[in-house]
Enzyme design. Sequence first.
Site, PDB file in Angstrom:
ATOM      1  N   LYS A  78       1.363  11.098 -25.325  1.00  0.00           N
ATOM      2  CA  LYS A  78       0.270  11.688 -26.372  1.00  0.00           C
ATOM      3  C   LYS A  78       0.869  12.965 -26.848  1.00  0.00           C
ATOM      4  O   LYS A  78       1.623  13.947 -26.221  1.00  0.00           O
ATOM      5  CB  LYS A  78      -1.005  11.958 -25.640  1.00  0.00           C
ATOM      6  CG  LYS A  78      -1.938  12.270 -26.522  1.00  0.00           C
ATOM      7  CD  LYS A  78      -3.431  12.228 -25.822  1.00  0.00           C
ATOM      8  CE  LYS A  78      -4.581  12.784 -26.613  1.00  0.00           C
ATOM      9  NZ  LYS A  78      -5.804  12.802 -25.921  1.00  0.00           N
ATOM     10  N   SER A 153      -9.195  10.751 -28.450  1.00  0.00           N
ATOM     11  CA  SER A 153      -7.970  11.340 -28.884  1.00  0.00           C
ATOM     12  C   SER A 153      -6.761  10.615 -28.527  1.00  0.00           C
ATOM     13  O   SER A 153      -5.727  10.983 -29.072  1.00  0.00           O
ATOM     14  CB  SER A 153      -8.100  12.883 -28.752  1.00  0.00           C
ATOM     15  OG  SER A 153      -7.995  13.121 -27.219  1.00  0.00           O
ATOM     16  N   SER A 177     -11.466  10.331 -24.150  1.00  0.00           N
ATOM     17  CA  SER A 177     -10.333  10.163 -25.109  1.00  0.00           C
ATOM     18  C   SER A 177      -9.346   9.229 -24.526  1.00  0.00           C
ATOM     19  O   SER A 177      -8.269   8.832 -25.099  1.00  0.00           O
ATOM     20  CB  SER A 177      -9.820  11.504 -25.027  1.00  0.00           C
ATOM     21  OG  SER A 177     -10.421  12.407 -26.134  1.00  0.00           O
TER      22      SER A 177
END
Length: 483
Positions: A78, A153, A177
């Site tokens: 990420k 996210s 997320s």
Amino acid sequence: MEWSFQTAEELAAALRAGEVTSVELTDEAIARIERDDKVINAICVPDFDRARTAARGADQARARGEDRPLLGIPVTVKESYNVAGLPTTWGMPQHRDFVPAEDAVQVSRIKAAGAVVLGKTNVPLGLQDIQSFNEIYGTTNNPWDHGRTSGGSSGGSAAALACGFGALSIGSDIGGSLRTPAHFCGVYAHKPTLGLAANRGMDLPSASALPVDLDLAVVGPMARTARDLTLLLDVMAGPDPLTLGVAHHLRLPPARHERLRDYRVLILDEHPLIPTGSAVRAGVNRVADALVDGGAHVERHSPLLPDLAEAATLYNQLLFSGSVARFPVDAYDQLRTRAAGLSADDRSLDAARLRAMVFSHRDWLEANHRRELHRHGWRQLFAEFDVVVCPITPTPAFLHDHSPNPLERRIGIDGVEYPYLDQLVWAGLATMPGLPATAIPAGRASDGLPVGAQLIGPMFEDRTPLRLAELLEQKIGGFQALK
């Protein structure tokens, strides 16, 4: 043979058997990204040259007789994790030029385990959305329907897995997320128990990555199978070597049971503050039917369950009280004025969020005390049940919505609109008390979109929901069944 959708476990076995090299796996993954990611936009920061170098190194290490858990396996990271030499922006233009000098703890751990990092995956601005789009890197599309979000996210990571861009990814979770993108994209994710995995280097971009104990937020694994989640969690888990790791060593307890019929499961598909859409309800019930068919003890009600409405309010208070900590003084003063204008009778989640943004320390301590009461309630519940199964969000992936103020957005649930941020109540159920939760695919909606469910387990008994996820994958299928 095409390797891109093989599991990490299968790739490790093939590498050990000499059926494929890490260079071949990495080249195939890069070719797939270069071919398919133009329309998905999952990989926002490619690192292909260093990936090929790492792959050659992995093959040389294996030739010397080395064998590590992830040796030679292509993975993604990420964007919010620090990777030395690559930008870490969190999608925030003011951090466009920030390049850390050292890796985050978790990036160091996966590299030490032999993983080949292909690049970084897209995120929303400041990691603060249920979608993944920002001014720097653009929008990540859902692989199943490009007009819809991949979630946030960790939406870039979930989309990358669904597209075969690496076997594993690492993400983070404070508002679902990890779990929401997994649910939207048909893959697996695990939100660990709060504090189980060190998060240093996964904080706002800055010159110094400090070992901060983040309230609510965790880092965790994403994969295309439940077993791969466990493989990656075993690499990630453990305290920060700069703090608790000086004196503490991790020993996770084994799963409570190995057989489906031994599990005691509570099924939840209704929330007092927001309805569950029909597609998601069907997914949860598909899991419930598989449990019953496998002989598990299944209940749908328990007096031991902590109050869901109060849990949602507490979660929003704790989440939003921390979200404004670095706001400018004038913006904070505007929030205080707005909060003072609320009616005393307004008990909506929108009102709870606004009031929380101007909490005093005394207010926060009171909310934290009530959280401890909820944690005690969960301990009592998990004396009678092993896992709670419930939705992750009320709907499958929704259409892209880039209107600037999330507080003004709406989410449609079976034709009726509700406040956009209210969909977080299911994610907050595990986040607020710090419980582990495993997101699993639970089939498809009538329009073909994936739907998922989450398995919430007892604190620090992460292997219990993970093992149940494996057993359910055998019963109802997982990502492969969606393809």
